[in-house]
Design a protein around this motif. Structure first.
Motif, PDB file in Angstrom:
ATOM      1  N   SER A 125       0.827  -1.210   0.000  1.00 36.95           N
ATOM      2  CA  SER A 125       0.000   0.000   0.000  1.00 36.95           C
ATOM      3  C   SER A 125       0.859   1.258   0.000  1.00 36.95           C
ATOM      4  O   SER A 125       0.505   2.260  -0.626  1.00 36.95           O
ATOM      5  N   TRP A 140      -4.950   5.215  -1.326  1.00 42.07           N
ATOM      6  CA  TRP A 140      -3.853   4.333  -0.936  1.00 42.07           C
ATOM      7  C   TRP A 140      -3.246   4.752   0.393  1.00 42.07           C
ATOM      8  O   TRP A 140      -2.822   3.909   1.183  1.00 42.07           O
ATOM      9  N   TYR A 143      -5.460   3.236   3.069  1.00 43.12           N
ATOM     10  CA  TYR A 143      -5.167   1.799   3.218  1.00 43.12           C
ATOM     11  C   TYR A 143      -3.852   1.606   3.959  1.00 43.12           C
ATOM     12  O   TYR A 143      -3.732   0.754   4.844  1.00 43.12           O
TER      13      TYR A 143
END
Length: 171
Positions: A125, A140, A143
């Protein structure tokens, strides 16, 4: 074949390198001010986090390869072949007041396997956040933060389990 001695030299240091880099990245993360991309005026900790994180992603992948070679993956991920026998024995033993032993395909190894998965998720990630188009970067980033928080929890658990492992030497 000339790479084999180099690999052996590297693989013996991977656990310590991943540990040190992970701790540096986690401890410095409160000072990170990156959203969509690294600013040209980024401070030391931002630059360190990005490039130290990329380095840690590489050594994390090498560490995952190391722990999965020569059939060791069966110790850390016995559930992939539906082998729950030692895991169940450890859990039932804990219910009866017995601490699980380190090694084998039991609870402690499965937890370590979960840590390897979390390490890879943090690395993937983070790399995708770095490479992402600015329109996807915040996704991202979110995450990455969730996986990093899980990995921090794993580090705490891993430390406690390491203390249990020390007990094996004196018990």
């Amino acid at each position: 074949m000339a790479l084999l001695p180099i690999w052996r030299s590297i693989e013996t240091k991977l656990h310590a390198a991943v540990l040190v880099m992970s701790l540096l990245l986690v401890c410095s993360s409160p000072w990170i001010f990156i959203a969509k991309q690294l600013s040209p005026k980024a401070g030391f900790w931002d630059v360190f986090h990005v490039y130290g994180g990329l380095f840690t992603a590489v050594i994390g992948l090498l560490f995952a390869i190391k722990v999965c070679t020569k059939g060791q993956w069966r110790l850390f991920f016995p559930w992939l072949v539906a082998d729950f026998s030692q895991l169940k024995a450890d859990i039932f033993g804990m219910v009866k007041g017995r601490l699980p032993l380190s090694g084998g395909k039991g609870l402690l190894s499965v937890i370590e396997g979960g840590g390897v998965i979390l390490l890879l998720l943090v690395a993937i990630s983070g790399v995708l956040w770095y490479l992402a188009d600015p329109s996807d970067a915040l996704m991202w980033r979110s995450y990455h933060k969730v996986f990093a928080q899980g990995f921090i929890g794993f580090i705490v658990i891993h430390l406690l389990l390491a203390l249990l492992h020390i007990r094996d030497f004196f018990g």
